[in-house]
Enzyme design. Sequence first.
Site, short mmCIF file in Angstrom:
data_model
loop_
_atom_site.label_atom_id
_atom_site.label_comp_id
_atom_site.label_asym_id
_atom_site.label_seq_id
_atom_site.Cartn_x
_atom_site.Cartn_y
_atom_site.Cartn_z
N ASN A 9 21.58 -3.40 -38.09
CA ASN A 9 21.71 -2.00 -38.49
C ASN A 9 22.14 -1.98 -39.96
O ASN A 9 23.29 -2.28 -40.27
CB ASN A 9 22.76 -1.34 -37.58
CG ASN A 9 23.14 0.06 -38.01
OD1 ASN A 9 22.45 0.68 -38.83
ND2 ASN A 9 24.21 0.59 -37.44
N LYS A 11 22.48 0.53 -41.83
CA LYS A 11 23.23 1.76 -42.17
C LYS A 11 22.68 2.33 -43.47
O LYS A 11 21.49 2.24 -43.72
CB LYS A 11 24.73 1.47 -42.22
CG LYS A 11 25.21 0.75 -40.95
CD LYS A 11 26.70 0.67 -40.82
CE LYS A 11 27.04 -0.07 -39.53
NZ LYS A 11 28.47 -0.09 -39.24
N HIS A 93 25.47 6.02 -32.32
CA HIS A 93 26.38 5.12 -33.04
C HIS A 93 27.68 5.86 -33.34
O HIS A 93 27.66 7.06 -33.61
CB HIS A 93 25.71 4.64 -34.34
CG HIS A 93 26.48 3.54 -35.00
ND1 HIS A 93 27.61 3.77 -35.74
CD2 HIS A 93 26.29 2.19 -34.99
CE1 HIS A 93 28.09 2.61 -36.15
NE2 HIS A 93 27.31 1.65 -35.72
N GLU A 95 29.43 6.02 -35.85
CA GLU A 95 29.45 6.71 -37.15
C GLU A 95 28.70 8.04 -37.08
O GLU A 95 29.05 8.99 -37.79
CB GLU A 95 28.87 5.78 -38.25
CG GLU A 95 29.86 4.68 -38.59
CD GLU A 95 29.24 3.38 -39.06
OE1 GLU A 95 28.06 3.36 -39.43
OE2 GLU A 95 29.97 2.36 -39.06
N GLU A 163 30.21 -1.04 -28.52
CA GLU A 163 30.76 -1.24 -29.86
C GLU A 163 32.14 -0.58 -29.95
O GLU A 163 32.24 0.63 -30.18
CB GLU A 163 29.85 -0.58 -30.91
CG GLU A 163 28.49 -1.19 -31.02
CD GLU A 163 27.91 -1.02 -32.42
OE1 GLU A 163 27.62 -2.04 -33.05
OE2 GLU A 163 27.81 0.13 -32.88
N GLY A 169 33.05 -3.08 -38.67
CA GLY A 169 33.32 -3.23 -40.10
C GLY A 169 34.73 -3.68 -40.44
O GLY A 169 35.14 -3.61 -41.59
N SER A 209 31.65 -6.34 -35.90
CA SER A 209 32.09 -7.56 -36.60
C SER A 209 31.49 -8.84 -36.03
O SER A 209 32.16 -9.87 -35.99
CB SER A 209 33.62 -7.64 -36.65
OG SER A 209 34.13 -6.58 -37.45
P1 PGA Z 1 29.58 -4.39 -38.27
O1 PGA Z 1 28.86 -3.05 -37.73
O2 PGA Z 1 28.76 -5.55 -37.75
O3 PGA Z 1 29.49 -4.27 -39.77
O4 PGA Z 1 30.94 -4.39 -37.74
C1 PGA Z 1 28.34 -3.01 -36.43
C2 PGA Z 1 27.72 -1.65 -36.19
O5 PGA Z 1 28.24 -0.65 -36.65
O6 PGA Z 1 26.67 -1.54 -35.52
#
Ligand code: PGA
Length: 247
Positions: A9, A11, A93, A95, A163, A169, A209
């Site tokens: 992803n 983003k 997601h 976010e 997640e 992140g 992560s």
């Molecule tokens: P990350 O994000 O691997 O940077 O923690 C995962 C995600 O948001 O899908």
Amino acid sequence: MPPKLVVGNWKMHGGAEELAEARDLARRSADAKCQIVVCPPATLLNRLDREFEGTRLATGGQDCHFGRTGAHTGDISAAMLLDAGARFVIVGHSERRSDHGETSAQVRSKADAAIDAGLVAVVCIGETEDERDKGMELEVAGTQLEESVPGGADGDSLAVAYEPVWAIGTGRTPSIADIEAMHDFIRSRLIERFGETAGRAIRLLYGGSVKPGNAESISGARNVDGCLVGGASLTASSFAAIIDAFE
Ligand code: PGA
């Protein structure tokens, strides 16, 4: 059993210069046995899809609208993603849930629209840190799962990504035992709802992560059929190392 599924992803990262990174990724993962999907920003989707022509890699959207067409400025429908080359789409997601106030009911409509259009919907669920501290993670994930996943889904049309919001992140991940407890729980809920065959065929991804250093142990965890990767999917070398771990 379907192959493992590794989804990157990007983003809101990436422009034309990242296409070279994607070419490098396709070269590095030419012999991979798992299914690999990269979800770039919508502006790059079609160009990336062309880069992947003749490779084993597929593309996906990061979100879609629940409608087919209409007066929805700035939105993109599932059919439009398909038209641009996507075969997958991430919906719900955390976010999107936090930046745009998306509810599980909306996520379900989006997943429905994605499946209707012929895309595989990757539905994301996961608890916040506060909810985990209170011991509510299973309850929260169970409710999100129930409310976000449409009826009639199966292993060909749906994947679920667990997640934990606090792991995205941050460089922090749950223990393998905690990932297994959650994935066992999600699996049992899917079997209850869709029956033994479909419930087992729906791939469960872990996200938050995932890095080259922890991918091997996460990929060995029970009921983990793949992963959803943010930051580490932006660099071909690190994403390819994660893909290797999910063979
Ligand atoms: P990350 O994000 O691997 O940077 O923690 C995962 C995600 O948001 O899908």
